[in-house]
Design a protein around this motif. Structure first.
Motif, mmCIF file in Angstrom:
data_model
loop_
_atom_site.group_PDB
_atom_site.id
_atom_site.type_symbol
_atom_site.label_atom_id
_atom_site.label_comp_id
_atom_site.label_asym_id
_atom_site.label_seq_id
_atom_site.Cartn_x
_atom_site.Cartn_y
_atom_site.Cartn_z
ATOM 1 N N ASP A 240 -5.322 105.792 16.383
ATOM 2 C CA ASP A 240 -6.667 105.609 15.855
ATOM 3 C C ASP A 240 -6.646 105.270 14.369
ATOM 4 O O ASP A 240 -6.097 106.003 13.551
ATOM 5 N N GLY A 241 -7.216 104.121 14.023
ATOM 6 C CA GLY A 241 -7.283 103.686 12.632
ATOM 7 C C GLY A 241 -6.005 103.101 12.078
ATOM 8 O O GLY A 241 -5.939 102.754 10.893
ATOM 9 N N SER A 245 -4.148 100.366 16.503
ATOM 10 C CA SER A 245 -5.373 100.887 17.115
ATOM 11 C C SER A 245 -5.894 100.004 18.238
ATOM 12 O O SER A 245 -6.713 100.448 19.046
ATOM 13 N N ARG A 294 -8.996 99.834 13.269
ATOM 14 C CA ARG A 294 -10.336 100.298 13.665
ATOM 15 C C ARG A 294 -10.269 101.755 14.125
ATOM 16 O O ARG A 294 -9.300 102.187 14.744
ATOM 17 N N ARG A 295 -11.337 102.495 13.823
ATOM 18 C CA ARG A 295 -11.451 103.881 14.284
ATOM 19 C C ARG A 295 -12.497 103.949 15.392
ATOM 20 O O ARG A 295 -13.606 103.432 15.251
ATOM 21 N N ASP A 297 -14.400 106.300 16.381
ATOM 22 C CA ASP A 297 -15.644 106.989 16.068
ATOM 23 C C ASP A 297 -16.627 106.116 15.301
ATOM 24 O O ASP A 297 -17.814 106.464 15.192
ATOM 25 N N ASP A 298 -16.180 104.995 14.774
ATOM 26 C CA ASP A 298 -17.093 104.052 14.129
ATOM 27 C C ASP A 298 -17.895 103.256 15.148
ATOM 28 O O ASP A 298 -18.764 102.462 14.771
#
Length: 393
Positions: A240-241, A245, A294-295, A297-298
């Motif tokens: 994640d991130g 990702s 990219r995460r 949760d965004d």
């Protein structure tokens, strides 16, 4: 998605044009050269549920050029998804044309390539025919040894990246289908080897783990697995991130398709829904380039996605280690693997050993994920050759 009727019409039009003389573009498409989404060969028959697991549905000979003369067939067969619903599986079986001059029976291996995708255009049955297969070095080396090799589309028709049980079902039912396909010369009593690295290693590990319960009638000499992503909870948190990702977005697409009852998409906001759509027909390079850093949760409605009960439960269910394989295992991994950390593979091996599995491990102090695959191909194949020879005595 193009309907079966439209796909059939496309093929009928190609066949009709082939009846007129004589320019190259009027010829029908070569078998296997059309994307699986619009190729009727990949469409399940209406009565698929009445077929036995691994029962052959259809077959066709295809042209595969890997530098070694082979005859190749695509086989379709009945298998089951993660919830045991019937599904059409496809495997490609490659038989060297040179006579087998070794001792005993010609070895036969199911090779799980690292498909790592969300689109059927990335499936091995399509990429092998269209000269776009990646990470195929183990396959070519086995064929050069004279081995018969089956290469399943282990992600299935929904391109289920890292969906463990359905992947195992497809591999094992593909082996059943090859055993029942006389032109391949394998037979139902063959002793098989399994091989795979990275995403293909996870698929191989799942097949080894579920074989005693799902396909106890099949015989296996052993499985070679390397760089295996075993713990999806740990891996998704790591990805994640990061530069990797894109794998998480592939997992998100795959699990949303495989487990619609979990309604994972409802956890996503408008950006998340758009991202899922954009990731829905992607090969691994597309995913990594498009979604780097990219995460997750965004893209949600305020949810910590990796900790949401729905998503977390599916990650656990698709992580390896719940049961132990009956077959011997060769496991290799670089201690400095930058994509798939070695500690979660070590934990899997410890659980399997505690369950009674015989395991030979190799850990290289220095190495990179892709190079490790190449470095240990000879050792993985030597392990399989030794055990298949012993099983043949």
């Amino acid at each position: 998605m193009i309907t079966r009727f439209v796909a059939a019409a496309v093929f009928a039009a190609a066949a009709l044009s082939a009846s007129t003389p004589a320019v190259a573009e009027d010829l029908p498409p070569a078998a296997g050269s059309v994307r699986p989404d619009i190729d009727p060969f990949y469409s399940p028959p209406p009565d698929l549920a009445s077929y036995r697991d691994g029962q052959l549905v259809d077959h066709r000979e295809v042209d595969v050029d890997l530098g070694i003369p082979v005859r190749a067939w695509q086989l379709s067969f009945r298998t089951n998804d993660s919830r045991d619903h019937p599904e059409l599986g496809v495997t490609t079986v490659l038989v060297p044309t040179a006579p087998w001059t070794g001792s005993g029976r010609r070895p036969v291996v199911s090779e799980q390539l690292p498909e790592d995708s969300t689109g059927t255009r990335c499936a091995p049955s399509y990429t092998l025919v269209n000269h776009t297969a990646q990470s195929a070095e183990p396959l070519t080396q086995m064929l050069a040894k004279g081995w018969i090799v089956a290469v399943p589309d282990h992600e299935g028709p929904k391109s289920g990246f890292l969906t463990g049980p359905r992947t195992a079902h497809t591999i094992l039912d593909g082996i059943r289908a090859v055993g029942g396909f006389e032109p391949a010369g394998v037979g139902p009593d063959a002793v098989w080897g399994l091989d795979g690295y990275s995403g293909g290693g996870a698929a191989t590990a799942w097949a080894a783990q579920l074989q005693p319960s799902y396909a106890p009638g099949l015989s296996f000499a052993g499985a070679a697995i390397g760089g295996v992503p075993a713990d999806l909870t740990a891996l998704t948190a790591r990805f994640d991130g990061s530069v990797f990702s894109g794998y998480n977005f592939g997992i998100l697409v795959a699990f949303d398709r495989e487990y619609p009852e979990a309604d994972i998409g409802d956890l996503l906001d408008e950006r998340g829904q758009a991202a899922i759509a954009a990731a829905g027909d992607a090969c691994v390079t597309d995913l990594l380039v498009t979604f780097a850093f990219r995460r997750l949760d965004d893209y949600t409605r305020g949810t910590v996605l990796l900790q949401s009960p729905r998503f977390a439960a599916i990650l656990r269910d698709n992580s390896l280690g719940a049961t132990a394989p009956a077959m011997p295992i060769f496991n290799y991994h670089a201690d400095t693997d930058e994509i798939v950390p070695v500690d979660q593979a070590d934990q899997l091996m410890a659980r399997w050993r505690a369950g009674g599995t015989t395991i030979e491990t190799v850990r290289d102090p220095l190495g990179e994920h892709g190079l490790e695959a190449l470095r240990r191909v000879p050792d993985a194949q030597a392990f399989l050759a030794d055990r298949m020879a012993a099983a043949d005595r």
